[in-house]
Every structure is written in C-alpha cells, then in structure tokens.
Design a protein around this motif. Structure first.
Motif, mmCIF file in Angstrom:
data_model
loop_
_atom_site.group_PDB
_atom_site.id
_atom_site.type_symbol
_atom_site.label_atom_id
_atom_site.label_comp_id
_atom_site.label_asym_id
_atom_site.label_seq_id
_atom_site.Cartn_x
_atom_site.Cartn_y
_atom_site.Cartn_z
ATOM 1 N N TRP A 11 0.971 -1.247 0.074
ATOM 2 C CA TRP A 11 0.178 -0.116 0.090
ATOM 3 C C TRP A 11 0.851 1.226 0.051
ATOM 4 N N ASP A 13 0.215 4.262 1.012
ATOM 5 C CA ASP A 13 0.006 5.209 2.174
ATOM 6 C C ASP A 13 0.925 5.036 3.237
ATOM 7 N N VAL A 18 0.606 -6.168 1.425
ATOM 8 C CA VAL A 18 -0.902 -6.759 1.665
ATOM 9 C C VAL A 18 -0.674 -8.056 0.664
ATOM 10 N N ARG A 37 -9.339 -15.428 5.670
ATOM 11 C CA ARG A 37 -9.942 -14.554 6.610
ATOM 12 C C ARG A 37 -10.013 -13.207 6.321
ATOM 13 N N SER A 38 -10.962 -12.490 6.968
ATOM 14 C CA SER A 38 -11.143 -10.798 6.688
ATOM 15 C C SER A 38 -9.611 -10.271 6.642
ATOM 16 N N GLY A 39 -9.398 -9.686 5.649
ATOM 17 C CA GLY A 39 -8.015 -8.898 5.750
ATOM 18 C C GLY A 39 -6.969 -9.506 5.137
ATOM 19 N N ALA A 40 -7.269 -10.679 4.625
ATOM 20 C CA ALA A 40 -5.923 -11.662 4.119
ATOM 21 C C ALA A 40 -5.438 -10.983 2.783
ATOM 22 N N GLY A 41 -6.642 -10.247 2.093
ATOM 23 C CA GLY A 41 -5.871 -9.755 0.773
ATOM 24 C C GLY A 41 -6.784 -10.316 -0.479
ATOM 25 N N LYS A 42 -7.961 -10.864 -0.296
ATOM 26 C CA LYS A 42 -8.503 -11.757 -1.310
ATOM 27 C C LYS A 42 -9.041 -10.655 -2.176
ATOM 28 N N SER A 43 -9.806 -9.388 -1.638
ATOM 29 C CA SER A 43 -10.339 -8.669 -2.783
ATOM 30 C C SER A 43 -9.268 -7.807 -3.301
ATOM 31 N N THR A 44 -8.119 -7.550 -2.684
ATOM 32 C CA THR A 44 -7.073 -6.799 -3.249
ATOM 33 C C THR A 44 -6.605 -7.629 -4.557
ATOM 34 N N GLU A 164 -17.363 -11.673 -3.173
ATOM 35 C CA GLU A 164 -18.434 -11.716 -1.837
ATOM 36 C C GLU A 164 -19.784 -11.641 -2.669
HETATM 37 N N1 LIG Z 1 -6.223 1.507 0.266
HETATM 38 C C1 LIG Z 1 -5.768 1.001 1.254
HETATM 39 N N2 LIG Z 1 -4.774 1.306 1.973
HETATM 40 C C2 LIG Z 1 -3.971 0.543 2.975
HETATM 41 N N3 LIG Z 1 -4.662 -0.453 3.448
HETATM 42 C C3 LIG Z 1 -5.466 -1.148 2.529
HETATM 43 C C4 LIG Z 1 -6.339 -0.483 1.537
HETATM 44 N N4 LIG Z 1 -7.279 -1.155 1.295
HETATM 45 C C5 LIG Z 1 -7.307 -2.337 1.915
HETATM 46 N N5 LIG Z 1 -6.360 -2.464 2.958
HETATM 47 C C6 LIG Z 1 -5.727 -3.228 4.071
HETATM 48 O O1 LIG Z 1 -5.356 -4.505 3.124
HETATM 49 C C7 LIG Z 1 -5.780 -5.537 3.614
HETATM 50 C C8 LIG Z 1 -6.468 -6.739 2.852
HETATM 51 O O2 LIG Z 1 -7.656 -5.976 2.455
HETATM 52 P P1 LIG Z 1 -8.604 -6.879 1.590
HETATM 53 O O3 LIG Z 1 -9.785 -6.110 1.340
HETATM 54 O O4 LIG Z 1 -7.822 -7.305 0.208
HETATM 55 O O5 LIG Z 1 -8.978 -8.147 2.463
HETATM 56 P P2 LIG Z 1 -9.934 -9.363 2.235
HETATM 57 O O6 LIG Z 1 -9.392 -10.539 2.390
HETATM 58 O O7 LIG Z 1 -10.723 -9.065 1.197
HETATM 59 O O8 LIG Z 1 -11.198 -8.957 3.497
HETATM 60 P P3 LIG Z 1 -12.658 -9.048 3.569
HETATM 61 O O9 LIG Z 1 -13.002 -10.552 3.495
HETATM 62 O O10 LIG Z 1 -12.722 -8.477 4.879
HETATM 63 O O11 LIG Z 1 -13.061 -8.121 2.691
HETATM 64 C C9 LIG Z 1 -6.353 -5.184 5.083
HETATM 65 O O12 LIG Z 1 -5.580 -5.298 6.149
HETATM 66 C C10 LIG Z 1 -7.069 -3.896 4.593
HETATM 67 O O13 LIG Z 1 -7.219 -3.111 5.930
#
Ligand SMILES: Nc1ncnc2c1ncn2[C@@H]1O[C@H](COP(=O)(O)OP(=O)(O)OP(=O)(O)O)[C@@H](O)[C@H]1O
Length: 334
Positions: A11, A13, A18, A37-44, A164
């Motif tokens: 990231w 910022d 990630v 799990r939530s925050g694992a990075g799937k959506s990214t 999702e």
């Molecule tokens: N624009 C951003 N800048 C900094 N950190 C970010 C940004 N967007 C997401 N994150 C962080 O990156 C990590 C992964 O986020 P992501 O949304 O990919 O997780 P996820 O596995 O899809 O979670 P969820 O199941 O809760 O949607 C998280 O810790 C989130 O807080």
C-alpha cells in the motif's frame, strides 16, 4: 489463462505489504475460489486481476498480457472483457432491470438494436424476462444479483470476477445463484474467480481454490484435494480450534469422497475386519460439485492406534489425528 508469479503488493500510504509472493495459475474455464480470513488480501488480489489496483513486484498476466504494463486506453479495453459482480449488486435504483443491463453497451456506444438483442438474450439466461421493466427496489436479493450478472455479461467477458457475490443472500438463494454461475460457466466457458468466506460456495461451485493467510498463499489446489486433506490453513479458517474432543485416546478424522467408497459401509466393514469396535464421534456428508464427501471422527485407544491407521493407509483413506492445530500425525497423502 491468468498467471500470477511472485506477485507483491504494497500500500502506498503506509508502505504495508498486503500481498507477498503470490503464485497461482487460473486456467480457462476454471471456477476458482480465493478464500481467507477478513483482511487476508482476497479482494485486493481480485482487484489486481482486473487492473483496478496496481502491484509492485512480480507478474500478473491474462492471456499473456501483463496487466501493470497496460496504458489507460488498453486497460479500459481489457476491462471490457472482465465482468465483475459485488455483494451489494451496485444497480442503479432509478433505472429498470433492462436499463441496468444495457448500461455497459450504452457506455460503449453500441446500437440500440444490438443492445436490445443482447439484453433480451441475457434476461432469458438469468431467468428475469418477466421482470424486465421492474425497478431494483421491487426485486429480491437473488433477482438483483441476477441483474448484476446479466449486466456483467453484456460485453461477452472471458472472465467474471465475483467479490462476495452471495454473502448477502440466504442459503437457498445462494444455491440458485451458484447454479446460474455453473450454467454460465458451462454454456459460455467463462472463467470465474470467486472471493468468498462461504465454504459451501467453494465446495458446491469451485473446482480449484487458494487459501490466503496474511497476504500469502497458505494452500492451493483442487477443491477436492484441499477438503480431503484438510490442511491447517483450512482448519484455521473453519475455526476447528473450537471443537471439543474427548481427552482420552486418539481422535482420528477420516475424509473420503462418497463415490470412492466401493465396498459398502466403511466403518462396519473396518470394525469387523479389525475385530475392534470404536465410537464414531462425528460424521457429516458435504456436497461438492459432482460428488459428496464424508468427514468422520472416530476415537481409537492407544492399543489399537497402529492397527487402525495401518488399515486406513492400506485402504488409501485420508486421515489425520486431531491433536492440536500444529502437531499431528497424518496419512493417506497418496
Ligand atoms: N487502500 C488501502 N490502503 C491501505 N490498506 C488497505 C487499503 N485497502 C485495503 N487495505 C488493507 O489491506 C488488507 C487486505 O484487504 P482486502 O480487502 O484485500 O482483504 P480481504 O481478504 O478481501 O478482507 P474481507 O474479507 O474483510 O473483505 C487489509 O488489512 C486492509 O485493511
């Protein structure tokens, strides 16, 4: 084909990492699950695939084309061929079902005739012809997702990304949406990538899966293998820590595909052949794409452990001893 090699994302910022060292291949026609799990990075990771977010290291190619090298115009063109659906459908409330579906074609300035023809076809595909003039507020969640699916398919995408997409739906509606995705996958051969935390979505709809833990791949492979071998990452995801088992003896979990059992009742036969009666503590049958999997837990005393595990190995049954989540005996890897 989507090929991801040593992908790394940081990231901007806060310079936090990630995604780290992501390696996976999604073949044409796969229905591939990204779980974790939530925050694992799937959506990214999903957003890296359609170029909605950039990556700093490694490579991500779609049909040989490196996404981070695409210029603005090329990226827009590429995104036309990648459909996306979301948990909350993202429909325009003031527009009708037809108008929502037609939107991408209008943006790309297709003729009215072509647009009407395509919308009609898609309404039939998603089973919403009778709702063509309804507004989203008069549709159920499942119907809204059908509209979103139809809209995502207007540009004949090669890939459909689902973030999702069934999380806001009840189990029955989830099943009907999964059936629709399977039908679309089979009819038009589209590759589907699904981000989900619903394990039943992975089991029922996907052929391959990847489990992400803190931005890294913990396990990857066919859904069948992952669920039959029950790796630590999957058990952590399922929250197996919470299961309370007898402290005495050995709790052995056995997983098998129902179609693989040819000799009738497994435990009765095993008990008879070994001349040993053991308690069955837990048992469930779970539905998979084209099969069902039986997952059982039996309790075996010290004196019979070797005999039982040898029997399971000889019969090529996947088993593991449920001790704690880090230290365990395991068999049936063949
Ligand atoms: N624009 C951003 N800048 C900094 N950190 C970010 C940004 N967007 C997401 N994150 C962080 O990156 C990590 C992964 O986020 P992501 O949304 O990919 O997780 P996820 O596995 O899809 O979670 P969820 O199941 O809760 O949607 C998280 O810790 C989130 O807080």
């Amino acid at each position: 084909m989507i090929e991801i090699k040593n992908l790394k994302k940081i990231w901007e910022d806060d310079k936090s990492s990630v995604l780290e060292d992501i390696n996976l291949t999604i073949e044409d026609g796969d229905i591939y699950a990204l779980v974790g799990r939530s925050g694992a990075g799937k959506s990214t990771l999903l957003r890296c695939i359609n170029g909605l977010t950039s990556y700093q290291g490694g490579s991500l190619t779609v049909d040989g084309c490196e996404i981070k090298d695409l210029k603005d115009k090329e990226l827009r063109e590429f995104r036309r061929r990648v459909g996306m659906i979301f948990q909350h459908f993202s429909l325009l409330e003031r527009e009708t079902v037809c108008q929502n579906i037609a939107l991408p074609m209008q943006c790309w300035k297709y003729s009215k005739e072509e647009t009407d023809k395509k919308v009609k076809e898609l309404l039939e595909l998603v089973g919403l012809t009778d709702k063509m003039n309804a507004k989203p507020k008069n549709l159920s969640g499942g119907q809204k997702q059908r509209v979103a699916i139809a809209r995502a398919l207007t540009m004949d995408p090669k890939i459909l990304l689902c973030d999702e997409a069934t999380s806001a739906l009840d189990p029955k509606t989830t099943n009907s949406i999964l059936e629709l995705l399977l039908e679309i996958n089979q009819k038009i051969g589209i590759t589907i990538v699904i981000v989900t935390h619903q394990m039943e979505v992975v089991r029922k709809a996907c052929n391959k899966a990847c489990i992400l833990e803190q931005g890294r791949i913990a396990d990857e492979g066919t859904v069948r293998d992952i669920f039959i071998k029950q790796p630590l990452s999957l058990r952590r995801l399922l929250g197996e820590e919470e299961i309370h088992l007898p402290p005495r003896g050995h709790n052995i979990q056995i997983a098998h595909m129902v179609n693989d059992i040819r000799d009738g009742e497994l435990f009765g036969k095993m008990s008879k052949e070994l001349d040993y009666v053991f308690p069955i503590l837990d048992g469930k049958i779970q539905e998979y794409q084209n099969d069902s999997m039986g997952i059982f837990v039996i309790n075996v005393d010290d004196a019979h452990l070797e005999m039982v595990t040898q029997y399971l190995d000889e019969h090529e049954l996947n088993w593991r001893e449920m001790t704690d989540l880090t230290d365990e005996k395991k068999g049936g890897e063949a």
